[in-house]
Design a protein around this motif. Sequence first.
Motif, PDB file in Angstrom:
ATOM      1  N   ALA A 375       0.982  -1.147  -0.078  1.00  0.00           N
ATOM      2  CA  ALA A 375      -0.001   0.012   0.021  1.00  0.00           C
ATOM      3  C   ALA A 375       0.830   1.317  -0.018  1.00  0.00           C
ATOM      4  O   ALA A 375       1.747   1.327   0.821  1.00  0.00           O
ATOM      5  N   LYS A 376       0.629   2.158  -0.788  1.00  0.00           N
ATOM      6  CA  LYS A 376       1.147   3.516  -0.921  1.00  0.00           C
ATOM      7  C   LYS A 376       1.007   4.308   0.358  1.00  0.00           C
ATOM      8  O   LYS A 376      -0.493   4.423   0.630  1.00  0.00           O
ATOM      9  N   PRO A 377       1.660   4.943   1.082  1.00  0.00           N
ATOM     10  CA  PRO A 377       1.421   5.755   2.227  1.00  0.00           C
ATOM     11  C   PRO A 377       0.499   7.018   1.462  1.00  0.00           C
ATOM     12  O   PRO A 377       0.601   7.505   0.350  1.00  0.00           O
ATOM     13  N   GLU A 378      -0.216   7.614   2.384  1.00  0.00           N
ATOM     14  CA  GLU A 378      -1.207   8.735   2.029  1.00  0.00           C
ATOM     15  C   GLU A 378      -0.359   9.964   1.995  1.00  0.00           C
ATOM     16  O   GLU A 378       0.528  10.538   2.757  1.00  0.00           O
ATOM     17  N   ALA A 379      -0.545  10.807   0.779  1.00  0.00           N
ATOM     18  CA  ALA A 379       0.169  11.885   0.565  1.00  0.00           C
ATOM     19  C   ALA A 379      -0.110  12.933   1.521  1.00  0.00           C
ATOM     20  O   ALA A 379      -1.317  12.955   2.092  1.00  0.00           O
ATOM     21  N   MET A 380       0.762  13.581   1.985  1.00  0.00           N
ATOM     22  CA  MET A 380       0.714  14.600   3.134  1.00  0.00           C
ATOM     23  C   MET A 380       0.557  16.229   2.389  1.00  0.00           C
ATOM     24  O   MET A 380       1.044  16.682   1.664  1.00  0.00           O
ATOM     25  N   ASP A 381      -0.470  17.019   3.125  1.00  0.00           N
ATOM     26  CA  ASP A 381      -0.431  18.418   2.957  1.00  0.00           C
ATOM     27  C   ASP A 381       0.862  19.031   3.424  1.00  0.00           C
ATOM     28  O   ASP A 381       1.213  18.715   4.736  1.00  0.00           O
ATOM     29  N   PHE A 382       1.516  20.045   2.681  1.00  0.00           N
ATOM     30  CA  PHE A 382       2.423  20.677   3.256  1.00  0.00           C
ATOM     31  C   PHE A 382       2.661  22.062   2.557  1.00  0.00           C
ATOM     32  O   PHE A 382       1.981  22.153   1.510  1.00  0.00           O
ATOM     33  N   LYS A 383       3.165  23.036   3.290  1.00  0.00           N
ATOM     34  CA  LYS A 383       3.331  24.315   2.913  1.00  0.00           C
ATOM     35  C   LYS A 383       4.300  24.664   1.911  1.00  0.00           C
ATOM     36  O   LYS A 383       5.519  24.281   2.398  1.00  0.00           O
ATOM     37  N   ILE A 384       4.271  25.132   0.654  1.00  0.00           N
ATOM     38  CA  ILE A 384       5.285  25.411  -0.276  1.00  0.00           C
ATOM     39  C   ILE A 384       5.419  27.098  -0.030  1.00  0.00           C
ATOM     40  O   ILE A 384       4.478  27.594  -0.121  1.00  0.00           O
ATOM     41  N   ILE A 385       6.737  27.351   0.593  1.00  0.00           N
ATOM     42  CA  ILE A 385       6.954  28.548   0.586  1.00  0.00           C
ATOM     43  C   ILE A 385       7.162  29.409  -0.755  1.00  0.00           C
ATOM     44  O   ILE A 385       6.809  30.767  -1.020  1.00  0.00           O
ATOM     45  N   ARG A 386       8.185  28.836  -1.431  1.00  0.00           N
ATOM     46  CA  ARG A 386       8.379  29.373  -2.764  1.00  0.00           C
ATOM     47  C   ARG A 386       9.020  28.348  -3.577  1.00  0.00           C
ATOM     48  O   ARG A 386       9.404  27.333  -3.299  1.00  0.00           O
ATOM     49  N   SER A 387       8.504  28.387  -4.992  1.00  0.00           N
ATOM     50  CA  SER A 387       8.939  27.321  -5.844  1.00  0.00           C
ATOM     51  C   SER A 387       9.110  28.095  -7.394  1.00  0.00           C
ATOM     52  O   SER A 387       8.505  28.578  -7.858  1.00  0.00           O
ATOM     53  N   ALA A 388      10.370  27.860  -7.779  1.00  0.00           N
ATOM     54  CA  ALA A 388      10.621  28.536  -8.949  1.00  0.00           C
ATOM     55  C   ALA A 388      12.018  27.969  -9.600  1.00  0.00           C
ATOM     56  O   ALA A 388      12.981  27.570  -8.597  1.00  0.00           O
ATOM     57  N   ASN A 389      12.122  27.633 -10.670  1.00  0.00           N
ATOM     58  CA  ASN A 389      13.406  27.313 -11.608  1.00  0.00           C
ATOM     59  C   ASN A 389      14.091  26.223 -10.694  1.00  0.00           C
ATOM     60  O   ASN A 389      15.446  26.283 -10.607  1.00  0.00           O
ATOM     61  N   GLY A 390      13.433  25.032 -10.350  1.00  0.00           N
ATOM     62  CA  GLY A 390      14.054  23.732  -9.703  1.00  0.00           C
ATOM     63  C   GLY A 390      14.399  24.140  -8.290  1.00  0.00           C
ATOM     64  O   GLY A 390      15.203  23.330  -7.677  1.00  0.00           O
TER      65      GLY A 390
END
Length: 429
Positions: A375-390
């Motif tokens: 069984a695959k673990p259940e994905a978690m909610d998490f806070k992305i603060i910033r995401s850009a260019n890898g």
Amino acid sequence: MRILSLPLTLLLLLLTGLSYAQQEGPIKVELVQENGKWTLLRGGEPYFVRGVGGQDYLDQAAAYGANSLRTWSPDNAQFVLDEAHKRGMTVLMGLWVGQERQGFDYDDPKAVKAQLEGFREVVGPFKDHPALLMWGVGNEADLFYENFKVWNAIEDIAAMIHEEDPNHPTMTVTAGLDVAEVQLIKSRAPSIDIYGVNTYAGLLGVGKELQQFGWDGPYMITEWGPNGHWEVPKTAWNVPLEQTSSEKADSYKLRYEKGIANDPDHCIGSYVFLWGQKQETTGTWYGVFLADGSETEVMDVLEYVWTGEWPANRAPHINTYTMNGATAASSVYTRPGSICTIDIDAYDPDKDQLTYKFELLPESTDIRSGGDAEAKPEAMDFKIIRSANGEMEFRAPTKKGPYRMFIYIYDGNNNAATANIPFFVSEDS
């Protein structure tokens, strides 16, 4: 994406397959040895197996140069054979022989006989299907076992197949190689024609080891792919480190060219694992597809080794990736709720624009053996603060324990790259 700009060599292979697809009734498959070289013949013509382990994405398999598929049991046999036949492909039809680790008792003569007769009922209806290539009698029956009578039972099944079906050879498959298993199969199951080996990091040594262990017949690599989850370094908290899709692609290319294709006297082909996607330790470890159908860089390599040509559009490539400046091999620790940074150095060979997706999972605890369903673990909610260019900043979970951040990189053409980094949330970080 590489559909359907076919090189001439592949077009000829597909046309050959289509001529078989028009045939009804059995196509004789046999093994011949001449001057020390083993050759598999199908319909009197040499047939080197470029196989896929799995029943999904068969249009892609045929288009990219595969000519056969492997099953582990005869479930839905008619459908599988017909679907392969439509595409000019063949089937290694698996017969799932009961395993001691799963409770089968080879000291119970009634159970052993019932198994044999059950397989007889399978062989009869399907032995004359034109897509049938051979019978796979058991898969990893040697995994965590003690009762050697399993090989006598496999002999009885293989002998029965030869009585019922004179047109197709038999094979049994072991988990890796061991001299004891080779000798037991030779002595107790002489009706087995082909030795099948499921092997990963050890693939390059298989041909030499088989001969050293006394097997002088033909063999196949019946599962192969990345480094297995039992063959890789682990973190300080004892979870395995998965290769990136790019590292896997390098492994597949090396193992095909230096192993499978480098022993033409004894190796008659292979079945790559897994032609599809599954959860096994992680959801990305073995599949050459992602759950959404995207294709990894491994696919580029497979098309190249099967046809001699690279696809027109290739998957993204990952050079390096880190979390908080550390690699996965460094055993990354972080404090509850802390801000963490993922840095990825990746590129696309075709200069396609890349998009990034991240998935946070608790470390899997449903780890099983022998490919049994997990069984695959259940994905978690998490806070992305910033995401850009890898580069991505996120807030770590507040609950202490092991986690794994998955990275998916897409090129907009159904291709993707993957990586993941295990980390441990601890107050002591």
